[in-house]
Write a protein that holds these residues in place. Structure first.
Motif, mmCIF file in Angstrom:
data_model
loop_
_atom_site.group_PDB
_atom_site.id
_atom_site.type_symbol
_atom_site.label_atom_id
_atom_site.label_comp_id
_atom_site.label_asym_id
_atom_site.label_seq_id
_atom_site.Cartn_x
_atom_site.Cartn_y
_atom_site.Cartn_z
ATOM 1 N N VAL A 28 0.825 -1.205 0.000
ATOM 2 C CA VAL A 28 0.000 0.000 0.000
ATOM 3 C C VAL A 28 0.860 1.257 0.000
ATOM 4 O O VAL A 28 0.503 2.273 -0.581
ATOM 5 C CB VAL A 28 -0.925 0.017 1.243
ATOM 6 C CG1 VAL A 28 -1.843 1.210 1.206
ATOM 7 C CG2 VAL A 28 -1.729 -1.265 1.340
ATOM 8 N N GLY A 29 2.011 1.193 0.677
ATOM 9 C CA GLY A 29 2.812 2.406 0.801
ATOM 10 C C GLY A 29 4.293 2.100 0.731
ATOM 11 O O GLY A 29 4.703 0.953 0.598
ATOM 12 N N PHE A 30 5.094 3.148 0.776
ATOM 13 C CA PHE A 30 6.548 2.972 0.820
ATOM 14 C C PHE A 30 7.110 3.877 1.905
ATOM 15 O O PHE A 30 6.487 4.865 2.283
ATOM 16 C CB PHE A 30 7.185 3.285 -0.532
ATOM 17 C CG PHE A 30 7.110 4.737 -0.922
ATOM 18 C CD1 PHE A 30 8.149 5.612 -0.607
ATOM 19 C CD2 PHE A 30 6.013 5.232 -1.616
ATOM 20 C CE1 PHE A 30 8.073 6.948 -0.963
ATOM 21 C CE2 PHE A 30 5.941 6.567 -1.976
ATOM 22 C CZ PHE A 30 6.965 7.427 -1.651
ATOM 23 N N ILE A 31 8.286 3.501 2.402
ATOM 24 C CA ILE A 31 8.900 4.267 3.482
ATOM 25 C C ILE A 31 9.691 5.417 2.873
ATOM 26 O O ILE A 31 10.667 5.210 2.163
ATOM 27 C CB ILE A 31 9.775 3.356 4.355
ATOM 28 C CG1 ILE A 31 8.870 2.361 5.084
ATOM 29 C CG2 ILE A 31 10.594 4.175 5.348
ATOM 30 C CD1 ILE A 31 9.580 1.332 5.905
ATOM 31 N N LEU A 77 9.892 0.223 -2.269
ATOM 32 C CA LEU A 77 10.284 0.724 -3.588
ATOM 33 C C LEU A 77 11.133 -0.306 -4.320
ATOM 34 O O LEU A 77 11.749 -0.008 -5.327
ATOM 35 C CB LEU A 77 11.078 2.027 -3.436
ATOM 36 C CG LEU A 77 10.306 3.196 -2.829
ATOM 37 C CD1 LEU A 77 11.254 4.301 -2.395
ATOM 38 C CD2 LEU A 77 9.298 3.729 -3.829
ATOM 39 N N GLY A 78 11.180 -1.524 -3.760
ATOM 40 C CA GLY A 78 11.939 -2.578 -4.420
ATOM 41 C C GLY A 78 13.329 -2.797 -3.855
ATOM 42 O O GLY A 78 14.089 -3.583 -4.394
ATOM 43 N N ASN A 79 13.680 -2.079 -2.783
ATOM 44 C CA ASN A 79 15.001 -2.255 -2.210
ATOM 45 C C ASN A 79 14.911 -2.927 -0.849
ATOM 46 O O ASN A 79 13.938 -2.741 -0.125
ATOM 47 C CB ASN A 79 15.685 -0.903 -1.994
ATOM 48 C CG ASN A 79 15.553 -0.023 -3.213
ATOM 49 O OD1 ASN A 79 15.829 -0.444 -4.324
ATOM 50 N ND2 ASN A 79 15.074 1.195 -2.983
ATOM 51 N N VAL A 80 15.950 -3.701 -0.528
ATOM 52 C CA VAL A 80 16.085 -4.210 0.825
ATOM 53 C C VAL A 80 17.111 -3.332 1.511
ATOM 54 O O VAL A 80 18.239 -3.209 1.045
ATOM 55 C CB VAL A 80 16.542 -5.675 0.826
ATOM 56 C CG1 VAL A 80 16.722 -6.169 2.256
ATOM 57 C CG2 VAL A 80 15.541 -6.539 0.096
ATOM 58 N N ARG A 81 16.685 -2.675 2.587
ATOM 59 C CA ARG A 81 17.621 -1.792 3.287
ATOM 60 C C ARG A 81 18.068 -2.438 4.594
ATOM 61 O O ARG A 81 17.335 -3.224 5.182
ATOM 62 C CB ARG A 81 16.968 -0.447 3.586
ATOM 63 C CG ARG A 81 16.717 0.367 2.335
ATOM 64 C CD ARG A 81 16.071 1.693 2.678
ATOM 65 N NE ARG A 81 16.910 2.524 3.543
ATOM 66 C CZ ARG A 81 16.481 3.664 4.087
ATOM 67 N NH1 ARG A 81 15.264 4.079 3.872
ATOM 68 N NH2 ARG A 81 17.287 4.363 4.864
ATOM 69 N N THR A 82 19.256 -2.101 5.042
ATOM 70 C CA THR A 82 19.746 -2.597 6.324
ATOM 71 C C THR A 82 20.103 -1.411 7.203
ATOM 72 O O THR A 82 21.051 -0.686 6.923
ATOM 73 C CB THR A 82 20.976 -3.495 6.116
ATOM 74 O OG1 THR A 82 20.641 -4.445 5.121
ATOM 75 C CG2 THR A 82 21.344 -4.213 7.405
ATOM 76 N N VAL A 83 19.296 -1.185 8.211
ATOM 77 C CA VAL A 83 19.537 -0.101 9.161
ATOM 78 C C VAL A 83 19.398 -0.702 10.560
ATOM 79 O O VAL A 83 18.311 -0.732 11.119
ATOM 80 C CB VAL A 83 18.508 1.037 8.986
ATOM 81 C CG1 VAL A 83 18.862 2.204 9.888
ATOM 82 C CG2 VAL A 83 18.419 1.485 7.533
ATOM 83 N N PRO A 84 20.507 -1.208 11.133
ATOM 84 C CA PRO A 84 20.381 -1.935 12.409
ATOM 85 C C PRO A 84 19.746 -1.107 13.523
ATOM 86 O O PRO A 84 19.066 -1.656 14.379
ATOM 87 C CB PRO A 84 21.833 -2.287 12.750
ATOM 88 C CG PRO A 84 22.587 -2.166 11.476
ATOM 89 C CD PRO A 84 21.878 -1.157 10.640
ATOM 90 N N ASP A 85 19.959 0.213 13.523
ATOM 91 C CA ASP A 85 19.353 1.002 14.594
ATOM 92 C C ASP A 85 18.087 1.711 14.112
ATOM 93 O O ASP A 85 17.764 2.790 14.544
ATOM 94 C CB ASP A 85 20.346 2.005 15.180
ATOM 95 C CG ASP A 85 20.905 2.933 14.116
ATOM 96 O OD1 ASP A 85 20.664 2.672 12.920
ATOM 97 O OD2 ASP A 85 21.574 3.917 14.470
ATOM 98 N N ARG A 86 17.367 1.048 13.217
ATOM 99 C CA ARG A 86 16.070 1.572 12.791
ATOM 100 C C ARG A 86 15.203 1.802 14.031
ATOM 101 O O ARG A 86 14.508 2.800 14.158
ATOM 102 C CB ARG A 86 15.385 0.556 11.888
ATOM 103 C CG ARG A 86 13.952 0.950 11.564
ATOM 104 C CD ARG A 86 13.283 -0.070 10.678
ATOM 105 N NE ARG A 86 11.912 0.317 10.416
ATOM 106 C CZ ARG A 86 11.140 -0.321 9.550
ATOM 107 N NH1 ARG A 86 11.591 -1.338 8.863
ATOM 108 N NH2 ARG A 86 9.906 0.075 9.374
ATOM 109 N N ILE A 87 15.225 0.845 14.950
ATOM 110 C CA ILE A 87 14.617 1.064 16.254
ATOM 111 C C ILE A 87 15.635 0.604 17.269
ATOM 112 O O ILE A 87 16.370 -0.350 17.044
ATOM 113 C CB ILE A 87 13.288 0.300 16.412
ATOM 114 C CG1 ILE A 87 12.597 0.677 17.728
ATOM 115 C CG2 ILE A 87 13.494 -1.208 16.351
ATOM 116 C CD1 ILE A 87 11.165 0.198 17.827
#
Lengths: 279, 453
Positions: B271-274, B356-366
């Motif tokens: 439904v949406g993208f970040i 958007l079709g990408n896999v992101r890696t942000v360990p401190d997302r939370i």
């Protein structure tokens, strides 16, 4: 001929149901064009996004879910996850509590209004203003003043079911035939005895109509009220599944709400039948 | 791990080198921690007393240099029975009330509160806590004020708003612990894929969970920095998090700044993208909090301490990346978040699909850090002032101190083996602009777009 009509009506009902389920199945079956995605990425996405699967579940899925709930209606997996049977029981208990208080209040006051033209005129403005207020609008006020969410929900049920009963009782009492009252007077019956032996039986069908309307409204409102305060009840169940965007569970709950509502209505219809009389 | 020796004239208490500020390197710090025990407890008490006696860092050091540590300790012990105080702390008094109810909203911000139930952190500290899912912030506020809940998961601005009487009657409220930092995001509907520049958002309808939320302030801050007036150019409305994805799908809103798992759920359902993670607006910002009424804190101090300890303990467990998968599995079922495990896992591990079709890696997302910095409270109040939620003069420092119970948190953090920071206030950067907690009024005045006079 009569049996023939029932049979035919049943057949038409079945046919309509079949058509509806068929259309539903076709509408939700199949998947859209498969979107090309990196497999790593696709693993992280839901079926709606990857296969273009409809967000709406098909009848088979809903049927399976209903069966699951029917098989185990009373499970209890913690405070926030209880079976559909337990949730319905909570809702019915709340509705009955609020409704019975409303009966205890509305019928005596209805009698008073019906028997006294003065009180009828005096209370009319209050009733007219309070009656059209959506019961849920009372919720913040109730939470704030009563300071208990469970009692607030019961209060909301009370406030929504009191008006139809009050108005119907008043109307029924006011329109008892004059001759019958005159006969009672001739027989020198006390006012209490007149109310009990003459007016009540005469007004009973109208009162029961009011009660039947009320229980219907109460059942409509409890779902919304529980969605608002949460915790337990079928309304909470719907909210919790909405939260999970599980349309399958929401549809299941809707069907159960319908069945219980129908049962309550039929119960009142029986009672209504019992007090009916021919003029 | 402890507050290091407060009686050492050569030591600086504010942070430097390691996490506690007392060691030259993190390795020294860890070694010292391993050796602690009873001695640690004594240190904590000494430290608290010395800090109370010498709020000024410079005078403490001057005093110690003049008389020497042992003399100083003897002098202090004369006036304050250090030994007894240490004993009082050491005895874990039994809680006054064991069966507690704690309310939560089903979002990953509440992770410490929720996971403490299935993973046994409450029972470890002798409590029998029932965690109750609640429909929205207004309801959780009312139920806590009604005492149906003993404590609750709230948004970090809420205890301030309740204490200030904004949006409700003023009731003294406290916030002894922050639950999570970061962990929010701006999500837009898929149809706005090409409108990544906020300048093109005029006329958009956005949702935030509550008026008194970090989400509201962060969204307003973000768009205002891009020259969009959040009150006139866009519409912001409060929608409970669980209803946001449904509203986004129904096209009622164009986007939201919401807590997870809502953002990830919108992606999961296509439904949406970040658009941006909140950490890209203000890294390590606070979001949700663990809150209790002042009455609860003062009337049941032991229960309060045990409860807060469980939360801090759980927070510490959650802050370790290796535990995140296990936590995701514990809190995803219907009794808690009621979400697919993969959605919760993507949020907690920080390896996620962005829509958007990408896999992101942000360990401190939370991330999880219980310490309620006073400067967080001050920043929140500056934004309340900026957008006209509170009017007139505000005693920023005093309210921050009274509501954000940093000292309690610091003490209990040490008891469960964590490192509290040495100060209670720090400066930080929001979208490239530094915030000085000592000058809140100047900060409010510095913005071009604001409601405050």
């Amino acid at each position: 001929m009569r049996i023939g009509l029932t049979l035919r009506a049943g057949l038409v009902s079945l046919l309509l149901f079949g058509l509806f389920v068929g259309a539903w199945h076709i509408g939700t079956a199949g998947t859209g064009p498969a979107v090309k995605m990196d497999p790593e990425y696709a693993k992280l996405m839901g079926a709606t996004a990857t296969q273009g699967k409809s967000a709406m579940p098909g009848p088979a899925e809903v049927g399976a879910r209903i069966w699951q709930h029917l098989k185990d209606p009373f499970y209890d997996r913690g405070t926030n996850d209880k079976g559909l049977g337990i949730q319905l029981a909570y809702s019915i208990a709340r509705v009955l509590a609020g409704y019975l208080i409303a009966v205890a209040v509305a019928i005596p006051i209805g009698f008073l209004i019906g028997m006294s033209p003065l009180m009828s005129r005096a209370l009319d403005p209050f009733i007219q203003i309070l009656k059209p207020i959506s019961p849920l609008a009372w919720m913040p006020l109730a939470l704030y003043t009563i300071r208990d969410s469970g009692i607030s929900a019961i209060f909301v049920i009370f406030i929504c079911s009191v008006w139809p009963m009050l108005i119907n009782t008043a109307f029924g009492v006011a329109s008892v035939r004059r001759e019958w009252l005159n006969v009672a007077k001739t027989l020198e019956m006390s006012p209490g005895r007149t109310a009990w032996r003459v007016i009540l039986p005469a007004a009973a069908p109208t009162i029961l109509t009011g009660m039947r309307i009320s229980i219907g409204i109460a059942w409509l409102v409890i779902v919304a009220a529980e969605m608002l305060v949460g915790g337990t009840g079928i309304g909470y169940f719907v909210w919790n599944e909405w939260n999970n965007l599980s349309i399958t569970n929401v549809i299941t709950a809707i069907l159960f709400i319908g069945v219980v509502g129908m049962a309550l209505d039929q119960l009142m219809a029986r009672l209504q039948h019992m007090v009916a009389y021919a003029d | 791990m402890t507050f290091d020796d407060p009686l050492d004239a050569e030591r600086s208490l504010p942070a430097r080198g390691c996490a506690c500020g007392g060691h030259a390197t993190q390795a020294d710090h860890d070694r010292a921690v391993a050796a602690s025990g009873d001695e640690r407890l004594a240190r904590i008490v000494q430290s608290a007393v010395v800090r109370a006696l010498f709020p000024e860092e410079r005078s403490r050091r001057a005093f110690l240099r003049a008389v020497g540590a042992s003399t100083a300790l003897a002098v202090i012990a004369q006036a304050f029975p250090l030994g007894m105080a240490t004993e009082v702390f050491a005895q874990a008094a039994a809680p006054e009330k064991k069966d507690l109810k704690v309310g939560f909203i089903p979002i990953t911000c509440a992770t410490p509160i929720i996971m403490a139930h299935p993973m046994g952190f409450y029972s470890k500290h002798g409590l029998n806590v029932e965690v109750v899912k609640t429909a929205g912030w207004a309801v959780i506020r009312d139920k806590t004020l009604n005492k149906e809940y003993d404590a609750a998961h709230m948004l970090s601005p809420m205890p301030l708003a309740i204490t200030l009487g904004a949006g409700s009657n003023p009731i003294p409220y406290t916030m002894p612990a922050v639950e999570n930092i970061n962990g929010q995001a701006i999500t837009l509907a898929v149809k706005h894929k090409d409108k990544r520049d906020p300048k093109r958002w005029k006329g958009f309808k956005f949702a935030v969970p509550f008026d008194y939320s970090m989400h509201n302030y962060l969204l307003r801050y973000y768009v205002a920095e891009h020259g969009i007036d959040p009150d006139t150019d866009i519409q912001i409305r409060a929608i409970p998090p669980p209803e946001m994805v449904a509203n986004l799908r129904a096209d009622n809103i164009d986007g939201f700044l919401a807590p997870d798992p809502v953002n990830q759920r919108a992606v999961y359902d296509g439904v949406g993208f970040i658009h941006v993670l909140s950490k890209e607006i203000w890294d390590r910002h606070p979001c949700c909090a663990f809150a209790a009424s002042k009455a609860f804190v003062t009337q049941m101090p032991n229960t309060y301490a045990a409860l807060l300890k469980s939360i801090i303990d759980a927070t510490a467990f959650a802050s370790k990346p290796e535990n995140r998968k296990q936590i995701a599995e514990a809190i995803a079922p219907a009794n808690y978040l009621n979400q697919p495990v993969t959605v919760v896992e993507q949020v907690l591990t920080g390896t996620f699909a962005d829509g958007l079709g990408n896999v992101r890696t942000v360990p401190d997302r939370i991330d999880f850090d219980p310490f309620p910095w006073h400067s967080f409270a001050v920043w929140i109040m500056t934004q309340m002032k900026r957008w006209g939620q509170i009017k007139g003069d505000v005693d920023y420092a005093k309210i921050a101190r009274e509501v954000y119970l940093a000292t309690d948190t610091a003490r209990l953090m040490t008891e469960v083996g964590l490192t509290p920071p040495a100060a209670t206030s720090k400066s930080f950067v929001v979208m490239g602009k530094t915030f000085d907690p000592a000058k809140p009024e100047d900060y409010v005045r510095s913005f071009a777009i604001k409601r405050a006079a």
